[in-house]
Write a protein that holds these residues in place. Structure first.
Motif, PDB file in Angstrom:
ATOM      1  N   GLN A 224      11.026  12.185   4.300  1.00 26.55           N
ATOM      2  CA  GLN A 224      11.719  10.932   4.018  1.00 26.55           C
ATOM      3  C   GLN A 224      10.621   9.808   4.022  1.00 26.55           C
ATOM      4  OE1 GLN A 224      15.038  10.931   6.699  1.00 26.55           O
ATOM      5  NE2 GLN A 224      16.242  10.202   5.291  1.00 26.55           N
ATOM      6  N   ILE A 225       9.944   9.737   4.973  1.00 28.74           N
ATOM      7  CA  ILE A 225       8.581   8.920   5.149  1.00 28.74           C
ATOM      8  C   ILE A 225       7.742   9.182   4.328  1.00 28.74           C
ATOM      9  CG2 ILE A 225       7.652   9.883   7.210  1.00 28.74           C
ATOM     10  CD1 ILE A 225       7.984   6.047   6.111  1.00 28.74           C
ATOM     11  N   LYS A 226       7.428  10.575   3.984  1.00 30.57           N
ATOM     12  CA  LYS A 226       6.211  11.166   2.929  1.00 30.57           C
ATOM     13  C   LYS A 226       6.768  10.422   1.610  1.00 30.57           C
ATOM     14  CE  LYS A 226       4.364  14.945   0.847  1.00 30.57           C
ATOM     15  NZ  LYS A 226       4.557  16.370   0.094  1.00 30.57           N
ATOM     16  N   ASP A 227       7.874  10.287   1.310  1.00 32.93           N
ATOM     17  CA  ASP A 227       8.701   9.922   0.001  1.00 32.93           C
ATOM     18  C   ASP A 227       8.252   8.483  -0.214  1.00 32.93           C
ATOM     19  OD1 ASP A 227       9.673  10.697  -2.670  1.00 32.93           O
ATOM     20  OD2 ASP A 227      11.360   9.621  -2.015  1.00 32.93           O
ATOM     21  N   GLN A 228       8.262   7.783   0.860  1.00 25.48           N
ATOM     22  CA  GLN A 228       8.010   6.353   0.769  1.00 25.48           C
ATOM     23  C   GLN A 228       6.647   5.732   1.319  1.00 25.48           C
ATOM     24  OE1 GLN A 228      12.369   5.650   2.889  1.00 25.48           O
ATOM     25  NE2 GLN A 228      11.204   3.966   3.295  1.00 25.48           N
ATOM     26  N   THR A 229       5.702   6.714   1.694  1.00 22.39           N
ATOM     27  CA  THR A 229       4.335   6.446   2.178  1.00 22.39           C
ATOM     28  C   THR A 229       3.596   6.772   0.854  1.00 22.39           C
ATOM     29  OG1 THR A 229       4.710   6.972   4.166  1.00 22.39           O
ATOM     30  CG2 THR A 229       2.390   6.867   3.388  1.00 22.39           C
ATOM     31  N   LEU A 230       2.424   5.612   0.508  1.00 19.86           N
ATOM     32  CA  LEU A 230       1.259   5.773  -0.280  1.00 19.86           C
ATOM     33  C   LEU A 230       0.085   6.131   0.587  1.00 19.86           C
ATOM     34  CD1 LEU A 230       2.786   3.414  -2.559  1.00 19.86           C
ATOM     35  CD2 LEU A 230       2.036   5.351  -3.249  1.00 19.86           C
ATOM     36  N   VAL A 231      -0.455   7.139   0.659  1.00 20.07           N
ATOM     37  CA  VAL A 231      -1.840   7.501   1.461  1.00 20.07           C
ATOM     38  C   VAL A 231      -3.080   7.018   0.907  1.00 20.07           C
ATOM     39  CG1 VAL A 231      -3.042   9.023   3.130  1.00 20.07           C
ATOM     40  CG2 VAL A 231      -0.459   9.123   2.935  1.00 20.07           C
ATOM     41  N   VAL A 232      -3.808   6.051   1.405  1.00 20.71           N
ATOM     42  CA  VAL A 232      -5.176   5.996   1.004  1.00 20.71           C
ATOM     43  C   VAL A 232      -6.094   6.293   1.481  1.00 20.71           C
ATOM     44  CG1 VAL A 232      -6.476   3.910   0.181  1.00 20.71           C
ATOM     45  CG2 VAL A 232      -4.076   3.495   0.108  1.00 20.71           C
ATOM     46  N   ASN A 233      -7.363   6.784   1.040  1.00 17.96           N
ATOM     47  CA  ASN A 233      -8.543   7.597   1.636  1.00 17.96           C
ATOM     48  C   ASN A 233      -9.598   7.241   0.765  1.00 17.96           C
ATOM     49  OD1 ASN A 233     -10.202   8.513   3.741  1.00 17.96           O
ATOM     50  ND2 ASN A 233      -8.284   9.979   4.438  1.00 17.96           N
ATOM     51  N   GLY A 234     -10.637   7.997   1.012  1.00 20.13           N
ATOM     52  CA  GLY A 234     -11.619   7.913   0.222  1.00 20.13           C
ATOM     53  C   GLY A 234     -12.990   8.544   1.024  1.00 20.13           C
ATOM     54  N   LEU A 235     -14.132   8.376   0.157  1.00 14.15           N
ATOM     55  CA  LEU A 235     -15.338   9.037   1.004  1.00 14.15           C
ATOM     56  C   LEU A 235     -16.328   8.172   1.348  1.00 14.15           C
ATOM     57  CD1 LEU A 235     -14.282  10.969  -1.716  1.00 14.15           C
ATOM     58  CD2 LEU A 235     -16.028  12.484  -0.758  1.00 14.15           C
ATOM     59  N   SER A 236     -16.044   6.770   1.386  1.00 15.81           N
ATOM     60  CA  SER A 236     -17.221   5.960   1.791  1.00 15.81           C
ATOM     61  C   SER A 236     -17.431   5.795   3.191  1.00 15.81           C
ATOM     62  CB  SER A 236     -16.509   4.445   1.486  1.00 15.81           C
ATOM     63  OG  SER A 236     -16.304   4.371   0.207  1.00 15.81           O
ATOM     64  N   LYS A 237     -16.617   6.031   4.131  1.00 14.07           N
ATOM     65  CA  LYS A 237     -16.961   5.834   5.478  1.00 14.07           C
ATOM     66  C   LYS A 237     -17.409   7.208   6.047  1.00 14.07           C
ATOM     67  CE  LYS A 237     -15.394   1.578   4.824  1.00 14.07           C
ATOM     68  NZ  LYS A 237     -16.291   0.320   4.894  1.00 14.07           N
ATOM     69  N   SER A 238     -16.612   8.265   5.800  1.00 13.06           N
ATOM     70  CA  SER A 238     -16.780   9.359   6.183  1.00 13.06           C
ATOM     71  C   SER A 238     -18.169  10.088   5.925  1.00 13.06           C
ATOM     72  CB  SER A 238     -15.768  10.469   5.882  1.00 13.06           C
ATOM     73  OG  SER A 238     -15.488  10.584   4.626  1.00 13.06           O
ATOM     74  N   PHE A 239     -18.365   9.969   4.606  1.00 13.11           N
ATOM     75  CA  PHE A 239     -19.605  10.727   4.101  1.00 13.11           C
ATOM     76  C   PHE A 239     -20.868   9.678   3.750  1.00 13.11           C
ATOM     77  CE2 PHE A 239     -16.383  14.225   3.615  1.00 13.11           C
ATOM     78  CZ  PHE A 239     -17.187  15.271   3.862  1.00 13.11           C
ATOM     79  N   ALA A 240     -20.884   8.555   4.089  1.00 13.91           N
ATOM     80  CA  ALA A 240     -21.734   7.349   3.994  1.00 13.91           C
ATOM     81  C   ALA A 240     -22.081   7.436   2.344  1.00 13.91           C
ATOM     82  CB  ALA A 240     -23.028   7.859   4.486  1.00 13.91           C
ATOM     83  N   MET A 241     -20.755   7.197   1.791  1.00 11.89           N
ATOM     84  CA  MET A 241     -20.843   7.095   0.174  1.00 11.89           C
ATOM     85  C   MET A 241     -20.260   5.830  -0.142  1.00 11.89           C
ATOM     86  SD  MET A 241     -19.768  10.918  -0.948  1.00 11.89           S
ATOM     87  CE  MET A 241     -19.753  10.776  -2.369  1.00 11.89           C
ATOM     88  N   THR A 242     -20.520   4.595   0.490  1.00 10.72           N
ATOM     89  CA  THR A 242     -19.818   3.088   0.104  1.00 10.72           C
ATOM     90  C   THR A 242     -20.115   2.847  -1.325  1.00 10.72           C
ATOM     91  OG1 THR A 242     -21.827   2.376   1.147  1.00 10.72           O
ATOM     92  CG2 THR A 242     -19.717   2.387   2.228  1.00 10.72           C
ATOM     93  N   GLY A 243     -21.422   3.274  -1.707  1.00 10.75           N
ATOM     94  CA  GLY A 243     -21.911   2.825  -3.205  1.00 10.75           C
ATOM     95  C   GLY A 243     -21.344   3.689  -4.148  1.00 10.75           C
ATOM     96  N   TRP A 244     -20.757   4.820  -3.881  1.00 13.68           N
ATOM     97  CA  TRP A 244     -20.498   5.747  -4.956  1.00 13.68           C
ATOM     98  C   TRP A 244     -19.068   5.472  -5.627  1.00 13.68           C
ATOM     99  CZ3 TRP A 244     -23.188  10.491  -5.694  1.00 13.68           C
ATOM    100  CH2 TRP A 244     -24.372  10.799  -4.752  1.00 13.68           C
ATOM    101  N   ARG A 245     -18.410   4.494  -4.624  1.00 18.77           N
ATOM    102  CA  ARG A 245     -16.978   4.122  -5.074  1.00 18.77           C
ATOM    103  C   ARG A 245     -16.150   5.131  -5.645  1.00 18.77           C
ATOM    104  NH1 ARG A 245     -16.721   1.462  -2.530  1.00 18.77           N
ATOM    105  NH2 ARG A 245     -15.177   0.070  -3.254  1.00 18.77           N
ATOM    106  N   ILE A 246     -15.958   5.969  -4.424  1.00 16.57           N
ATOM    107  CA  ILE A 246     -14.746   6.936  -4.809  1.00 16.57           C
ATOM    108  C   ILE A 246     -13.389   6.609  -3.800  1.00 16.57           C
ATOM    109  CG2 ILE A 246     -14.008   9.221  -4.815  1.00 16.57           C
ATOM    110  CD1 ILE A 246     -15.277   8.402  -7.405  1.00 16.57           C
ATOM    111  N   GLY A 247     -12.309   6.294  -4.159  1.00 16.57           N
ATOM    112  CA  GLY A 247     -11.146   6.466  -3.349  1.00 16.57           C
ATOM    113  C   GLY A 247     -10.101   7.118  -3.866  1.00 16.57           C
ATOM    114  N   TYR A 248      -9.057   7.155  -3.101  1.00 16.82           N
ATOM    115  CA  TYR A 248      -7.969   7.980  -3.794  1.00 16.82           C
ATOM    116  C   TYR A 248      -6.613   7.798  -3.240  1.00 16.82           C
ATOM    117  CZ  TYR A 248      -9.111  11.418   0.084  1.00 16.82           C
ATOM    118  OH  TYR A 248      -9.453  11.826   1.171  1.00 16.82           O
ATOM    119  N   VAL A 249      -5.375   7.924  -3.708  1.00 18.52           N
ATOM    120  CA  VAL A 249      -4.085   7.690  -3.394  1.00 18.52           C
ATOM    121  C   VAL A 249      -3.317   8.882  -3.396  1.00 18.52           C
ATOM    122  CG1 VAL A 249      -2.105   6.147  -3.462  1.00 18.52           C
ATOM    123  CG2 VAL A 249      -4.412   5.098  -3.972  1.00 18.52           C
ATOM    124  N   ALA A 250      -2.474   9.338  -2.422  1.00 17.07           N
ATOM    125  CA  ALA A 250      -1.334  10.415  -2.585  1.00 17.07           C
ATOM    126  C   ALA A 250      -0.262   9.782  -2.493  1.00 17.07           C
ATOM    127  CB  ALA A 250      -1.825  11.433  -1.569  1.00 17.07           C
ATOM    128  N   GLY A 251       0.801   9.982  -3.283  1.00 13.91           N
ATOM    129  CA  GLY A 251       2.166   9.344  -3.280  1.00 13.91           C
ATOM    130  C   GLY A 251       3.122  10.025  -4.234  1.00 13.91           C
TER     131      GLY A 251
END
Length: 397
Positions: A224-251
């Motif tokens: 139920q909560i999965k159906d109502q959640t939009l998960v936002v993530n990306g590679l900027s912080k984990s892989f030190a890729m801030t300038g590469w500008r890749i984020g994503y959403v699952a929903g």
């Protein structure tokens, strides 16, 4: 010739004045210690850079599908399955021009004029402005230091109305470093399902955790909560890729479809080279991430201990991300050479003038009794900066 009323509601960054002053001082040759960085101070891992070069050599420089290449979406699905026990298919994924763009697209897709979005405070400074850009109304719920800056049941229920459309959940949190535990996530999920509002879960700092703290995505709790959640993530912080500008959403597929249409008519696809490099990043080793987190941890412990050793200052130990909130409430009303500290902005300005140390005023994050320090800078800078902050505080009367 009237400008957009909606756009005119967007406020300028509360940090702009201090940031501009610090940059001018640096340009003038002054030794400024900056604690404002919102990005890792490490290089992008070489295997990711090599993947980008390979993509260039292979001519992958043309338009891609607006919502991202299929191979990257599939790699993101695999990441969610492996790291978060979440099952998504490629139609439930959109790749955006960074996580900030992903959040912007979400609010454009789900909000109608007058819809309310609950934002726990302190918050990342762009959340309220993005909500307003989409015609929504930010509704703030103040969190407390004694609750580790996490929203509690009573305060959350007090702001839920028939107009509540969504709540923003940022864990690990910028600016406080707080991380929500499973029982706290269940409380939020139950209220979201009961009151039928979305949860926009910003998980961009997922990989940066300390003291054995575990990241749990709220979407993984139940269907139920999965159906109502939009998960936002990306590679900027984990892989030190801030300038590469890749984020994503699952929903949910219908929401992702609307977001894809918005993106198609606004920015089109994210950078093609960065997308192909991101496939390699998601499939590759995480040694660089572990190394960075280990270094952040050393800095975190040092800065926490230094702050709490200075009379008049205090802080809460962050459990994630690379920020710490410096509580200056005990200094409000004190003076530096005849100038009074009235809040986070005056503290920050006086500190910069007196000791050449740049911090971010907490008012930018909805809390005027604190300032944010980033420890995504070298230990040498941190030691120097903390020495200067201590000297400044000792001069107050």
């Amino acid at each position: 010739m009237e400008l957009s009323r909606n756009a005119m509601k967007i406020t300028a960054s509360a940090t702009l004045e201090i940031d501009s002053k610090a940059k001018k001082m640096k340009a003038d040759g002054i030794d400024v210690v900056g604690f404002g960085a919102g990005e890792p101070d490490f290089d992008t891992p070489s295997f990711i850079i090599d993947a980008a070069k390979k993509a260039l050599d292979e001519g992958k420089t043309r338009y891609t599908p607006a919502s991202g290449v299929l191979e990257l979406k599939e790699a993101i699905c695999n990441k969610f399955k492996k790291d978060n026990s979440l099952d998504y298919n490629s139609k439930q994924i959109i790749v955006c021009n960074g996580a900030k763009h992903a959040l912007y697209n979400i609010f454009q897709a789900i909000l109608n004029p007058g819809d309310e979005v609950i934002i726990p405070s302190p918050y990342w400074l762009s959340y309220p402005e993005m909500v307003k850009m989409a015609g929504g109304i930010p509704v703030f719920v103040e969190t407390k230091k004694e609750d580790q800056f996490k929203v509690n049941y009573d305060d959350l229920t007090s702001v839920i109305t028939s107009h509540t459309k969504a709540m923003i959940l940022n864990s690990p949190n910028n600016p406080t470093g707080s991380v929500y535990k499973i029982d706290e996530l269940k409380m939020i999920a139950d209220l979201a399902v009961k009151n039928k509002f979305f949860v926009v879960s910003d998980e961009i700092y997922e990989e940066i955790l300390y003291d054995g703290t575990k990241h749990i995505s709220i979407a993984s709790l139940n269907s139920q909560i999965k159906d109502q959640t939009l998960v936002v993530n990306g590679l900027s912080k984990s892989f030190a890729m801030t300038g590469w500008r890749i984020g994503y959403v699952a929903g949910r597929e219908d929401i992702i479809s609307v977001m894809s249409n918005i993106q198609s008519h606004s920015t089109s696809n994210p950078n093609s080279i960065a997308q192909y490099a991101s496939i390699t990043a998601l499939k590759g080793p995480k040694e660089s991430v572990k190394k960075a987190v280990s270094e952040f941890d050393k800095r975190r412990k040092y800065i926490y201990n230094r702050i709490n050793s200075i009379v008049g200052l205090s802080t809460v130990m962050p459990k994630g991300a690379f920020y710490i909130m410096l509580d200056v409430s005990q200094l409000i009303g004190k003076n530096y050479k005849g100038k009074t500290i009235t809040g986070s902005t005056s503290f920050s300005n006086l500190l910069l003038d007196a000791q050449n140390v740049a911090v971010v005023p907490g008012i930018a994050f909805g809390i005027d009794s604190a300032v944010r320090l980033s420890y995504a800078t070298s230990m040498d800078n941190i030691i120097k900066g903390m020495d200067r902050i201590e000297a400044f505080v000792k001069e107050l009367d």
